[in-house]
Write an enzyme that holds these catalytic residues in place. Structure first.
Site, PDB file in Angstrom:
ATOM      1  N   ALA A  48     -11.274   6.952   0.795  1.00  0.00           N
ATOM      2  CA  ALA A  48     -10.305   5.616   0.425  1.00  0.00           C
ATOM      3  C   ALA A  48      -9.273   5.744   1.739  1.00  0.00           C
ATOM      4  CB  ALA A  48      -9.400   6.147  -0.604  1.00  0.00           C
ATOM      5  N   ASP A  94       0.682  -1.241  -0.071  1.00  0.00           N
ATOM      6  CA  ASP A  94       0.216  -0.130   0.004  1.00  0.00           C
ATOM      7  C   ASP A  94       0.737   1.092  -0.073  1.00  0.00           C
ATOM      8  OD1 ASP A  94      -2.580  -1.369  -0.186  1.00  0.00           O
ATOM      9  OD2 ASP A  94      -2.459  -1.467   1.828  1.00  0.00           O
ATOM     10  N   GLY A  95       2.134   1.262   0.463  1.00  0.00           N
ATOM     11  CA  GLY A  95       2.949   2.446   0.801  1.00  0.00           C
ATOM     12  C   GLY A  95       3.277   2.637  -0.578  1.00  0.00           C
ATOM     13  N   LEU A 128      -9.009   4.976  11.014  1.00  0.00           N
ATOM     14  CA  LEU A 128      -9.683   3.738  11.613  1.00  0.00           C
ATOM     15  C   LEU A 128      -9.055   3.517  12.939  1.00  0.00           C
ATOM     16  CD1 LEU A 128     -11.961   1.735  11.592  1.00  0.00           C
ATOM     17  CD2 LEU A 128     -10.435   0.258  10.265  1.00  0.00           C
ATOM     18  N   SER A 129      -7.520   3.482  12.916  1.00  0.00           N
ATOM     19  CA  SER A 129      -6.712   3.167  14.021  1.00  0.00           C
ATOM     20  C   SER A 129      -6.871   4.346  15.002  1.00  0.00           C
ATOM     21  CB  SER A 129      -5.238   3.292  13.599  1.00  0.00           C
ATOM     22  OG  SER A 129      -5.054   2.303  12.826  1.00  0.00           O
ATOM     23  N   GLU A 159      -5.090  11.050   4.378  1.00  0.00           N
ATOM     24  CA  GLU A 159      -5.487  11.758   5.257  1.00  0.00           C
ATOM     25  C   GLU A 159      -4.611  13.065   5.489  1.00  0.00           C
ATOM     26  OE1 GLU A 159      -2.594   9.463   6.726  1.00  0.00           O
ATOM     27  OE2 GLU A 159      -4.386   8.567   6.530  1.00  0.00           O
TER      28      GLU A 159
END
Length: 256
Positions: free
Chosen positions: A153, A45-46, A160-161, A116
């Site tokens: 996205a 993902d990174g 969420l964390s 974000e």
């Protein structure tokens, strides 16, 4: 069904991803990314975020295949039938956030974020923030470790964390989420319309310095940060049929 005749392969650093890139390029050809119909990103993902940032304004669809750890934004790695998979893939269009930050010495910085924009305390002292939405102060003083604004996205990532809400792509919303809020204790954040402009002013800047990060672009010692969606920028991600980004985000809400 879309046919992609010119495929570009890009890979994260590391023997596994680079070897996969070599095999795929030998089998399917390898166009220059700026001339390709589609970019296939090999990594986690990174690396997918890096690739999206690198080709932010190109409008070239990007299809990820997982050669990393989690792979939330990636498809399963398989070398067979890639042309057919690309032709049948479902497209998801996302828009980044635009961050405009002003530092204590008056410097202005602008950056884009796909996941974000996060403000975080720089020292042991908690941050004190004032939050305004569309020019109206909504939180006069938030004592916290920080706060973030997430896209749909990115709502399953840091947001969420921090116990923020998961947002479907079709919701047309942004998540404003406090990070370890101390006061007001019961404030858990807010859902905002995608056209909202969020301004966060840092209070007691000398005693309580704060940094601002748009994905992986950090600005330290900020005085204020303005955040809003950049609707003029379309990022097109491709996912295998039946495994769309919308479905993955929805599934996150039912994990136990």
């Amino acid at each position: 069904m879309t046919q992609f005749s010119k495929i570009a392969f890009v890979a994260a650093r590391g023997d596994t991803a680079e070897a996969a890139r070599a095999r795929l390029a030998s089998r399917y050809g390898d166009a220059a990314p700026e001339k390709a119909d589609v970019i296939v990103a090999l990594g986690g993902d990174g690396f997918m975020l890096q690739t999206l940032h690198q080709y932010m304004t190109s409008r070239i669809p990007i299809y990820g295949m997982n050669q990393g750890t989690l792979g939330f934004l990636m498809n399963e790695y398989r070398e067979d039938s890639l042309v057919e998979r690309l032709a049948e893939a479902q497209a998801a269009t996302v828009h980044p956030l635009r961050m405009r930050a002003v530092t204590l010495n008056g410097e202005q910085h602008e950056a884009l974020a796909i996941n974000e924009v996060a403000l975080l305390r720089q020292t042991r002292q908690t941050a004190k923030l004032r939050i305004s939405i569309d020019g109206r102060v909504r939180v006069e003083e938030l004592v916290c470790d920080g706060a973030l604004v997430a896209t749909p996205a990115g709502s399953t990532a840091y947001n969420l964390s921090a116990h923020g809400p998961v947002l479907p792509l079709s919701a047309g919303a942004l998540a404003l989420t406090p990070i370890s809020a101390f006061r007001p204790r019961r404030w858990r954040g807010a859902l905002l319309g995608r056209n909202a402009t969020v301004k966060i002013d840092v209070l007691e800047t000398a005693k309580r310095p704060v940094s601002a990060t748009a994905d992986f672009n950090e600005v330290r010692d900020v005085a204020s940060v303005e955040i809003r969606e950049a609707p003029e920028i379309d990022l097109i991600l491709l996912f295998d049929a039946g495994h769309s980004l919308e479905e993955r985000i929805l599934s996150e809400q039912f994990l136990t």
